[in-house]
Design an enzyme around this catalytic site. Structure first.
Site, PDB file in Angstrom:
ATOM      1  N   ILE A 184      47.198  20.181  18.055  1.00 47.50           N
ATOM      2  CA  ILE A 184      47.599  20.911  19.258  1.00 47.50           C
ATOM      3  C   ILE A 184      46.729  22.148  19.410  1.00 47.50           C
ATOM      4  O   ILE A 184      46.175  22.668  18.447  1.00 47.50           O
ATOM      5  CB  ILE A 184      49.092  21.300  19.248  1.00 47.50           C
ATOM      6  CG1 ILE A 184      49.400  22.293  18.122  1.00 47.50           C
ATOM      7  CG2 ILE A 184      49.979  20.077  19.129  1.00 47.50           C
ATOM      8  CD1 ILE A 184      50.782  22.936  18.221  1.00 47.50           C
ATOM      9  N   SER A 185      46.581  22.610  20.651  1.00 52.10           N
ATOM     10  CA  SER A 185      45.827  23.811  20.978  1.00 52.10           C
ATOM     11  C   SER A 185      44.380  23.649  20.503  1.00 52.10           C
ATOM     12  O   SER A 185      43.729  22.676  20.839  1.00 52.10           O
ATOM     13  CB  SER A 185      46.519  25.034  20.375  1.00 52.10           C
ATOM     14  OG  SER A 185      46.010  26.226  20.917  1.00 52.10           O
ATOM     15  N   ASN A 186      43.869  24.568  19.681  1.00 55.33           N
ATOM     16  CA  ASN A 186      42.525  24.378  19.164  1.00 55.33           C
ATOM     17  C   ASN A 186      42.432  23.111  18.321  1.00 55.33           C
ATOM     18  O   ASN A 186      41.387  22.448  18.296  1.00 55.33           O
ATOM     19  CB  ASN A 186      42.092  25.585  18.335  1.00 55.33           C
ATOM     20  CG  ASN A 186      41.651  26.745  19.193  1.00 55.33           C
ATOM     21  OD1 ASN A 186      41.579  26.650  20.417  1.00 55.33           O
ATOM     22  ND2 ASN A 186      41.351  27.864  18.559  1.00 55.33           N
TER      23      ASN A 186
END
Length: 614
Positions: A270-272
Site C-alpha cells: 500500500i502507498s509507497n
C-alpha cells in the site's frame, strides 16, 4: 535461537539493459546477501504480533525496554511490530479489526533477515522472510511486499503478513532502500542487522553515510543514501522475492530447489509499497523464471505514470504544502474533520494566506478571497473536495513538508549536509534548535521511527526560517526545484521514478480510496490504470468511496466516524487473485465500492461491500 550463515553471492540473470524503464530495471545485476540472521518465534513471541495479540497492539503505551540504553533485539523487534501495526491498521475497538476483517492469529515460525544490495547502489536494503511453521510444501506460496511510506522492515506486516501468514504462506519484506536505520552523526553510530546500535568502524551496519568531520545531527537512508531508492523500488521487491526462495531452501533443505516455477509469488503493498509492487510488475525474469511474479495487488499506490494526466508525488506535495493551509479556510468548518490542534492551526492558515498574497501566489485583499484563490488553484489542478477535506490531516501533521524535504534530497542524490534547500535533521530543543540526541533516543529510533522525520525524537532543521510565515521560504525553495533544467540532478532523479506498463498477462488489482488526501487517485492510480487498460494489460480497478489514505488515523473519532478502512478491500483482492490462480474464481472486475461509514457506531462485517465476481 539465532545463527549466522556465511556470505552468499549470486547473480540474478535478466534481460539485457536497453532504453525502456522496464528493461533498465531488469538489467543483469549482482546481489550480495550479508550473513543471515535466523530467529525462532514461538511460545509467546509469534511472527505476526510478537506475542502482543490484539489487546497488546491496541495498548496505548509502547512495549517497554528493560534498559532503555541497551534494548535487546527481541525488545526492539516487538516494539517495531507494535508501531508498524498501529501506523497502518485501524485497531480501535469500534473499527472491527480482528473481528469483522483481518487477522492477528498466533503464527509460530522463523525469520530470516539479511542485507541485500542492488548493483551500483551505495547502500544496502533490508530483506526479511517470515516462514510460518504451517508453510505448505505441497502448495508453495510466497507473498512479497514493500513497506509503505519510508517505514522499516516490518512496515507492511499489517498488509502482507496479516493475510499471508495465517494461510501458510511465507512473507518476504523489503524496506526498499528507506527504513529506520537512522545514523547518528555525532556519535558515528548506526544500526546492526538485529536492530541494535553499533559503531560504523566496527562492523557492517544497515546504513553508513559519507560524512565530513564537522557533520552533526541525524542521517537516514531515504534522504541521504545518494541512491534515489524510489527509482529502484521494483528491483528491491524482486530481490526480496529472490531472497525468499534462497531462504526457503535453507529452511527446508530436503525440499530444494525453490524456484519461481514451483513457488507462487503474489506481490502486495500500500502507498509507497503499492507503488513498489506496481514497479515490480514491470519486470520480467529470464528463461524459466521469465514470469517470476504471479499476481499483484496495490492499495492506494504512489505511482507516477507520465501519461494520461499522471503527476509526480513531489509536484502534488510541494503545491499542497504551499497552498492547502490557506485553501482549507475556504471549506465550511463543518465539512472538515477536526485535525489535531485545529483551533491553533487556523490563525496559521490565515497567516499563510497573507504570506502567499505577498509572494504573489494568490489573489485577494483579505483572507476569505485569498483562501478561495488557493482553493481554485488546487481544484484546477485536479484536487477534489473530498481529497482536500482529507488533506487537512496532512496539513495538521506537517506531512507535506516532511515528504517534500526528504524526497528533494533523494532525487538530488544528496548526502548528509548536502540538501538542495539547506534542510537537515536532528534532535531538537523546545525552541526547535538542534541538539545532540540522548542514548535512549538513539536506541529507540529503529523501532519507533517512520523513516521520515519529524518523529521519534528527530525533527527537521530549516535553515531558511523567516518571519512572518516561518516555513514558507523553505517550501518555496522546494517548489522551485521543479523549475530546474531537465539535465539537473534533481530533475533526472525525479524522471527516474516514472513507471512503465505491467507485464502482459500479469493479473493486477489496484485499489484506491476516492477521498485519499495524501496520494490522490486522480494523479496516481487513475492515470496508471488508464494507460494499462489502453495497452491491453490485465488490470482491475477498485475505487472505494469514503476511504482516505490512513487507516491508522481512523482511531481519531472524527475520522473514524466519516471514513472507512481500505485494508478490507486489499485483503479481498488478495483472496480473489488467489482464487483466480487456483482456478476457483474469475478475474476480479472493475468496481466502484460504496461502504457505509460507521458514524458513532461499531464496524460489523456487513458494512463491507466487497465486489463479487460475476
Amino acid at each position: 535461537m539465532t545463527s549466522r550463515l556465511p556470505y552468499l553471492l549470486f547473480a540474478l540473470v535478466a534481460a539485457a539493459a536497453s532504453g525502456s524503464a522496464a528493461q533498465r530495471n531488469a538489467a543483469k545485476e549482482s546481489v550480495l546477501i550479508e550473513p543471515q540472521r535466523i530467529t525462532e518465534h514461538r511460545n509467546g513471541d509469534d511472527l505476526l504480533t510478537a506475542g502482543l495479540g490484539l489487546d497488546g497492539l491496541r495498548g496505548m503505551v509502547a512495549p517497554a525496554f528493560a534498559d532503555p540504553d541497551h534494548p535487546t533485539p527481541a525488545e526492539l523487534r516487538r516494539r517495531a511490530i507494535w508501531n508498524n501495526w498501529r501506523g497502518i491498521a485501524d485497531l480501535s475497538p469500534g473499527g472491527g479489526y480482528g473481528q469483522a476483517y483481518g487477522s492477528v492469529a498466533d503464527v509460530p515460525g522463523r525469520e530470516f533477515a539479511a542485507f541485500a544490495k542492488l548493483e551500483g547502489a551505495s547502500q544496502p536494503h533490508r530483506v526479511l522472510l517470515q516462514v510460518p511453521d504451517s508453510f505448505d510444501l505441497e502448495k508453495r506460496c510466497v507473498v512479497v511486499t514493500a513497506s509503505s511510506g519510508s517505514r522499516g522492515i516490518y512496515g507492511s506486516i499489517a498488509v502482507a503478513g496479516a493475510w499471508g501468514l495465517p494461510k501458510g504462506c511465507a512473507v518476504a519484506y523489503t524496506d526498499k532502500g528507506a527504513g529506520t536505520d537512522y545514523y547518528d552523526l555525532d556519535t558515528r553510530t548506526g544500526v546492526r542487522l538485529d536492530g541494535t546500535r553499533g559503531q560504523s568502524d566496527e562492523e557492517r551496519l544497515a546504513f553508513v553515510p559519507e560524512v565530513s568531520g564537522t557533520s552533526s545531527g541525524v542521517a537516514f537512508k531515504h534522504a541521504h543514501s545518494t541512491d534515489n531508492p524510489e527509482a529502484d523500488w521494483g528491483r528491491h521487491v524482486k530481490q526480496a522475492a529472490e531472497f525468499a526462495l534462497s531462504a526457503l531452501g535453507r529452511a527446508y533443505p530436503q525440499a530444494r530447489p525453490f524456484t519461481f516455477a514451483n513457488t507462487r509469488v503474489i506481490a502486495v503493498g500500500i502507498s509507497n509499497g503499492g507503488g513498489a509492487v506496481l514497479r515490480a510488475a514491470e519486470l520480467e525474469g529470464s528463461g524459466a523464471d521469465k514470469d517470476w511474479l504471479d499476481a499483484v495487488v496495490a492499495g492506494e499506490p504512489n505511482v507516477y505514470m507520465p501519461s494520461n494526466g499522471g503527476t509526480t508525488l513531489y509536484d502534488v506535495t510541494t503545491e499542497a504544502a504551499l497552498l492547502m493551509p490557506c485553501a482549507l479556510l475556504h471549506l465550511p468548518v463543518e465539512s472538515l474533520p477536526q485535525p489535531p490542534l485545529r483551533a491553533q492551526a487556523e490563525p496559521l492558515w490565515t497567516a499563510r494566506c497573507a504570506a502567499l498574497k505577498t509572494a504573489g501566489l494568490v489573489e485577494g485583499a483579505e483572507a476569505k478571497a485569498q483562501a478561495k484563490s488557493a482553493y481554485d488553484q488546487l481544484r484546477s489542478r485536479g484536487w477534489t473536495d473530498q481529497a482536500l477535506t482529507a488533506g487537512a490531516l496532512s496539513v495538521g501533521f506537517d506531512l507535506w513538508r516532511a515528504v517534500a524535504v526528504t524526497y528533494a534530497s533523494a532525487y538530488s542524490g544528496a548526502g548528509a549536509g548536502g540538501h538542495p534547500c539547506g534542510y537537515s535533521f536532528s534532535a531538537q530543543n523546545a525552541d526547535f534548535s538542534p541538539r545532540a540526541a540522548t542514548s535512549a533516543e538513539r536506541q529507540a529510533w529503529w523501532s519507533d521511527g517512520s523513516g521520515i522525520p519529524p518523529g521519534a525524537g528527530v525533527g527537521i532543521i530549516d535553515s531558511k526560517l523567516a518571519a512572518p510565515d516561518l516555513t514558507l521560504p523553505g517550501l518555496q525553495c522546494l517548489r522551485a526545484l521543479l523549475d530546474q533544467p531537465d539535465d539537473s540532478a534533481f530533475k533526472k532523479g525525479l524522471a527516474a521514478t516514472a513507471a512503465s506498463l505491467p507485464r502482459k498477462g500479469l493479473p493486477v488489482v489496484v485499489i484506491h480510496g476516492t477521498d485519499d488526501g495524501l496520494v490522490p487517485q486522480a494523479f496516481t492510480s487513475a492515470p496508471y490504470v488508464a494507460a494499462s487498460k489502453a495497452a491491453g494489460r490485465d488490470v482491475s480497478y477498485w475505487q472505494v468511496k469514503h476511504a482516505q489514505h490512513f487507516d491508522g488515523f481512523l482511531a481519531l473519532p472524527a475520522y473514524g466516524a466519516r471514513y472507512v478502512a481500505l485494508l478490507p478491500y486489499v485483503y479481498a483482492a488478495l483472496d480473489q487473485v488467489s482464487a483466480q490462480l487456483d482456478g476457483k474464481g474469475k478475474k476480479p472486475t472493475d468496481a466502484v465500492i460504496e461502504p457505509t461509514p460507521r458514524g458513532a457506531g461499531t464496524v460489523d462485517k456487513g458494512q463491507f461491500a466487497i465486489p463479487v465476481q460475476p
